[in-house]
Structure formats: C-alpha cells, structure tokens
Write a protein that holds these residues in place. Structure first.
Motif, PDB file in Angstrom:
ATOM      1  N   ARG A 209       1.539  26.679 -27.022  1.00 39.58           N
ATOM      2  CA  ARG A 209       2.220  25.382 -27.024  1.00 39.58           C
ATOM      3  C   ARG A 209       1.995  24.772 -28.400  1.00 39.58           C
ATOM      4  N   SER A 210       3.064  24.381 -29.042  1.00 40.02           N
ATOM      5  CA  SER A 210       2.990  23.888 -30.408  1.00 40.02           C
ATOM      6  C   SER A 210       2.304  22.527 -30.477  1.00 40.02           C
ATOM      7  N   ALA A 211       1.366  22.397 -31.407  1.00 35.79           N
ATOM      8  CA  ALA A 211       0.745  21.097 -31.682  1.00 35.79           C
ATOM      9  C   ALA A 211       1.581  20.335 -32.701  1.00 35.79           C
ATOM     10  N   MET A 212       2.347  21.074 -33.519  1.00 43.30           N
ATOM     11  CA  MET A 212       3.179  20.466 -34.548  1.00 43.30           C
ATOM     12  C   MET A 212       4.403  19.795 -33.928  1.00 43.30           C
ATOM     13  N   LEU A 213       4.995  20.427 -32.922  1.00 37.11           N
ATOM     14  CA  LEU A 213       6.182  19.894 -32.257  1.00 37.11           C
ATOM     15  C   LEU A 213       5.878  19.679 -30.777  1.00 37.11           C
ATOM     16  N   PRO A 214       4.991  18.722 -30.434  1.00 37.25           N
ATOM     17  CA  PRO A 214       4.574  18.578 -29.035  1.00 37.25           C
ATOM     18  C   PRO A 214       5.690  18.125 -28.099  1.00 37.25           C
ATOM     19  N   GLY A 215       6.675  17.422 -28.611  1.00 40.28           N
ATOM     20  CA  GLY A 215       7.764  16.954 -27.766  1.00 40.28           C
ATOM     21  C   GLY A 215       8.834  18.006 -27.524  1.00 40.28           C
ATOM     22  N   ARG A 216       8.741  19.149 -28.186  1.00 45.56           N
ATOM     23  CA  ARG A 216       9.748  20.207 -28.066  1.00 45.56           C
ATOM     24  C   ARG A 216       9.221  21.284 -27.127  1.00 45.56           C
ATOM     25  N   GLU A 217       9.476  21.137 -25.862  1.00 43.30           N
ATOM     26  CA  GLU A 217       8.989  22.134 -24.903  1.00 43.30           C
ATOM     27  C   GLU A 217       9.693  23.475 -25.066  1.00 43.30           C
ATOM     28  N   GLU A 218      10.767  23.518 -25.854  1.00 47.15           N
ATOM     29  CA  GLU A 218      11.465  24.787 -26.101  1.00 47.15           C
ATOM     30  C   GLU A 218      10.597  25.761 -26.884  1.00 47.15           C
ATOM     31  N   THR A 219       9.632  25.235 -27.703  1.00 50.53           N
ATOM     32  CA  THR A 219       8.795  26.116 -28.519  1.00 50.53           C
ATOM     33  C   THR A 219       7.630  26.688 -27.733  1.00 50.53           C
ATOM     34  N   MET A 220       7.269  26.044 -26.635  1.00 52.95           N
ATOM     35  CA  MET A 220       6.155  26.582 -25.866  1.00 52.95           C
ATOM     36  C   MET A 220       6.604  27.890 -25.234  1.00 52.95           C
ATOM     37  N   GLY A 221       5.703  28.815 -25.116  1.00 54.08           N
ATOM     38  CA  GLY A 221       6.062  30.114 -24.569  1.00 54.08           C
ATOM     39  C   GLY A 221       4.914  31.083 -24.700  1.00 54.08           C
ATOM     40  N   THR A 222       5.220  32.336 -25.011  1.00 56.24           N
ATOM     41  CA  THR A 222       4.194  33.360 -25.096  1.00 56.24           C
ATOM     42  C   THR A 222       4.337  34.185 -26.365  1.00 56.24           C
TER      43      THR A 222
ATOM     44  N   GLU B  57     -16.252  57.168 -33.030  1.00 56.34           N
ATOM     45  CA  GLU B  57     -15.318  56.216 -33.644  1.00 56.34           C
ATOM     46  C   GLU B  57     -14.296  55.706 -32.635  1.00 56.34           C
ATOM     47  N   CYS B  58     -14.045  54.420 -32.704  1.00 58.40           N
ATOM     48  CA  CYS B  58     -13.007  53.778 -31.883  1.00 58.40           C
ATOM     49  C   CYS B  58     -12.131  52.958 -32.819  1.00 58.40           C
ATOM     50  N   ARG B  59     -10.845  53.283 -32.875  1.00 50.06           N
ATOM     51  CA  ARG B  59      -9.893  52.552 -33.710  1.00 50.06           C
ATOM     52  C   ARG B  59      -8.995  51.722 -32.808  1.00 50.06           C
ATOM     53  N   VAL B  60      -8.852  50.446 -33.132  1.00 52.47           N
ATOM     54  CA  VAL B  60      -8.016  49.529 -32.364  1.00 52.47           C
ATOM     55  C   VAL B  60      -6.911  49.008 -33.273  1.00 52.47           C
ATOM     56  N   VAL B  61      -5.666  49.071 -32.790  1.00 58.88           N
ATOM     57  CA  VAL B  61      -4.525  48.526 -33.519  1.00 58.88           C
ATOM     58  C   VAL B  61      -3.770  47.595 -32.580  1.00 58.88           C
ATOM     59  N   VAL B  62      -3.600  46.351 -33.008  1.00 61.24           N
ATOM     60  CA  VAL B  62      -2.817  45.368 -32.254  1.00 61.24           C
ATOM     61  C   VAL B  62      -1.558  45.114 -33.066  1.00 61.24           C
ATOM     62  N   SER B  63      -0.396  45.367 -32.465  1.00 59.19           N
ATOM     63  CA  SER B  63       0.860  45.259 -33.211  1.00 59.19           C
ATOM     64  C   SER B  63       1.979  44.737 -32.315  1.00 59.19           C
ATOM     65  N   ASN B  64       3.168  44.653 -32.898  1.00 58.36           N
ATOM     66  CA  ASN B  64       4.373  44.180 -32.205  1.00 58.36           C
ATOM     67  C   ASN B  64       4.179  42.800 -31.587  1.00 58.36           C
ATOM     68  N   LEU B  65       3.653  41.876 -32.367  1.00 58.06           N
ATOM     69  CA  LEU B  65       3.478  40.501 -31.903  1.00 58.06           C
ATOM     70  C   LEU B  65       4.829  39.798 -31.948  1.00 58.06           C
ATOM     71  N   SER B  66       5.238  39.262 -30.815  1.00 56.53           N
ATOM     72  CA  SER B  66       6.562  38.658 -30.719  1.00 56.53           C
ATOM     73  C   SER B  66       6.500  37.381 -29.879  1.00 56.53           C
ATOM     74  N   HIS B  67       7.110  36.309 -30.397  1.00 55.52           N
ATOM     75  CA  HIS B  67       7.142  35.023 -29.685  1.00 55.52           C
ATOM     76  C   HIS B  67       8.430  34.870 -28.898  1.00 55.52           C
ATOM     77  N   THR B  68       8.288  34.477 -27.646  1.00 52.62           N
ATOM     78  CA  THR B  68       9.422  34.141 -26.796  1.00 52.62           C
ATOM     79  C   THR B  68       9.216  32.710 -26.324  1.00 52.62           C
ATOM     80  N   GLY B  69      10.203  31.863 -26.564  1.00 48.79           N
ATOM     81  CA  GLY B  69      10.103  30.460 -26.178  1.00 48.79           C
ATOM     82  C   GLY B  69      10.340  30.237 -24.694  1.00 48.79           C
ATOM     83  N   ASN B  70      10.211  28.998 -24.280  1.00 48.19           N
ATOM     84  CA  ASN B  70      10.373  28.606 -22.888  1.00 48.19           C
ATOM     85  C   ASN B  70      11.840  28.700 -22.489  1.00 48.19           C
ATOM     86  N   LYS B  71      12.179  29.660 -21.665  1.00 53.13           N
ATOM     87  CA  LYS B  71      13.577  29.896 -21.280  1.00 53.13           C
ATOM     88  C   LYS B  71      14.086  28.904 -20.240  1.00 53.13           C
TER      89      LYS B  71
END
Length: 185
Positions: A83-96, A109-123
C-alpha cells in the motif's frame, strides 16, 4: 488561412521524435545470495526446505512449485502486499508484488535467486488498478503507467522497489540464519 498555418506547423513538427524514457538498457530487479554451509547436499536440502517454511513459506500466497531433492532444486512463488505511503488516497496503487524464488543446493553451497518481481494494482477499484508491472533496478526505467504522470510513476516505482528490497533482504537474511543455526552441532 488558419488551416494552411496549421498544416505548415504539423508538417514542420513531423521530424521531431520523442525520446524513450530511461537510460538505455533496462534491467529487471532481482536478488541473489550464495551461502556456504558445511553439510552434504541432502542434509542441506532438508535444512533449506525447513527454512523455507519459516521464511518465504510464511509470505502471502507462498507455494512450492518444484521440489527435487536428488537434483537439489527448490522453486516457489510468493508475494508482498503493498500500500503506497506516497499516494495514500489512491487505492488503485495498493496491491501485490509477486516474485519467484529459485534455490539450487549442492554439497556445501546453497544459491538463492529471487526474480520476476511484478506489481499488480487493486483490480476491484471503480476505475481499475494501477499496475506498474515488472520492477526494474533503476527508477528511471519505470514503465509508463495508465493513470499516473511520469513523475508519480517514477516515485511509485521507487516506493515499490524499496518495499520489495527491504522485505526480500530480510527474508534472505532470516533464511540464511535458520540454515546456519540448524547446521551447527
């Protein structure tokens, strides 16, 4: 007379081309960590699966997609609620912010890769969500976004990137700590 003046204006403005926003090659945001743990491959895999349950496994929507003990591969997905702190009144930006996690485990050895980060707004909002899509390393490479001006899109992207970076770095650190604690006699 007016029409000819407008026609001349449009014809003379034709060669002017807009520049693409960003700085050349855009790079998607990703995280990687390599851990040296004094265990054989099977023991380390078991410790990693246990650590997954207490770190990434506790995140919303977390699930293991592929688990192969013999080859030392563990893949899963999860998300960060936002949830955006910059645009708190815009519920469209909140999401995942959804992401993929790949773990490659070998003896010691253990290698960890975190990738494909993608934001989806409140539909579910009246006008639909504001979707930033794939998160990039540089905020100036933020994609154009329907419903936001360029300045707000860059600031929202920065906020998304910072939230994801903080949470994922915390999860990686906790995972490494749990694996190391389990490995010591």
């Amino acid at each position: 007379m007016r029409y000819s003046a407008l026609l001349i204006l449009f014809l003379s403005a034709g060669p002017i081309l807009a520049q693409e926003p960003g700085s050349g090659e855009a790079t998607a945001l990703s995280f990687s960590r390599s851990m040296s743990i004094p265990l054989n491959a099977l023991q380390l895999f078991d410790q990693t699966v246990e650590a997954w349950k207490w770190t990434f496994g506790k995140e919303p929507g977390a699930k293991i997609m592929r688990q192969e003990r013999e080859t030392g591969v563990l893949e899963g997905t999860a998300r960060v609620n936002f949830r955006s702190a910059m645009l708190p009144g815009r519920e469209e930006t909140m999401g995942t912010i959804t992401y993929e996690v790949q773990l490659h485990i070998r003896a010691g050895e253990c290698r960890v890769v975190v990738s494909n980060l993608s934001h989806t707004g409140n539909k579910t909002t009246r006008i639909g969500g504001i979707h930033m899509g794939q998160l990039m390393r540089s905020d100036t490479d933020a994609p154009p976004c329907r419903g936001l001006g360029r300045g707000n899109a860059v600031r929202l992207h920065a906020e998304l990137r910072e939230a994801a970076t903080a949470r994922i770095n915390q999860l990686l650190q906790t995972m490494e700590g749990r694996i190391r604690a389990q490995a010591e006699p």
